[in-house]
Motif scaffolding. Structure first.
Motif, short mmCIF file in Angstrom:
data_model
loop_
_atom_site.label_atom_id
_atom_site.label_comp_id
_atom_site.label_asym_id
_atom_site.label_seq_id
_atom_site.Cartn_x
_atom_site.Cartn_y
_atom_site.Cartn_z
N LYS A 54 0.82 -1.21 0.00
CA LYS A 54 0.00 0.00 0.00
C LYS A 54 0.86 1.27 0.00
N LYS A 70 -0.55 -3.72 -6.51
CA LYS A 70 -2.01 -3.90 -6.42
C LYS A 70 -2.39 -5.37 -6.49
N ASN A 71 -1.76 -6.11 -7.39
CA ASN A 71 -2.04 -7.55 -7.49
C ASN A 71 -1.65 -8.28 -6.22
N LYS A 74 -4.28 -7.52 -3.55
CA LYS A 74 -5.50 -8.26 -3.89
C LYS A 74 -5.37 -9.74 -3.51
N ALA A 75 -4.24 -10.34 -3.84
CA ALA A 75 -4.02 -11.75 -3.54
C ALA A 75 -4.01 -12.02 -2.05
N GLN A 77 -5.56 -10.27 0.25
CA GLN A 77 -6.85 -9.95 0.89
C GLN A 77 -7.94 -10.93 0.51
N LEU A 78 -7.64 -11.93 -0.27
CA LEU A 78 -8.65 -12.93 -0.66
C LEU A 78 -8.95 -13.88 0.46
#
Length: 78
Positions: A54, A70-71, A74-75, A77-78
């Protein structure tokens, strides 16, 4: 990069911290910070990794760097 390849994670973190201190806005520092995020992920320190990613997103403008950060967020936070 050499410390990363040798899996000397403490040294990776130490040197990237120095890069952040000396060259905070240099895009290479951002890429080095990705390495730290990866080290944190491997160590199971997901919150620390997300914090690093971040920070990259907030500070750097390089499209490839932003995409990777960003990827990674995202990964995690899944």
């Amino acid at each position: 990069e050499a410390y990363s390849r040798q899996e000397k994670n403490a040294l990776v973190i130490e040197w990237v911290d120095k890069m952040v201190e000396l060259f905070p806005e240099n895009r290479l520092t951002g890429y080095a910070m990705l390495k730290v995020g990866n080290v944190y992920e491997m160590d199971g320190r997901h919150e620390d990794a997300i914090r690093i990613y971040k920070t990259i997103i907030a500070v750097y403008k390089d499209d490839q760097l932003l995409k990777q950060a960003k990827n990674s967020v995202k990964a995690l936070q899944l």
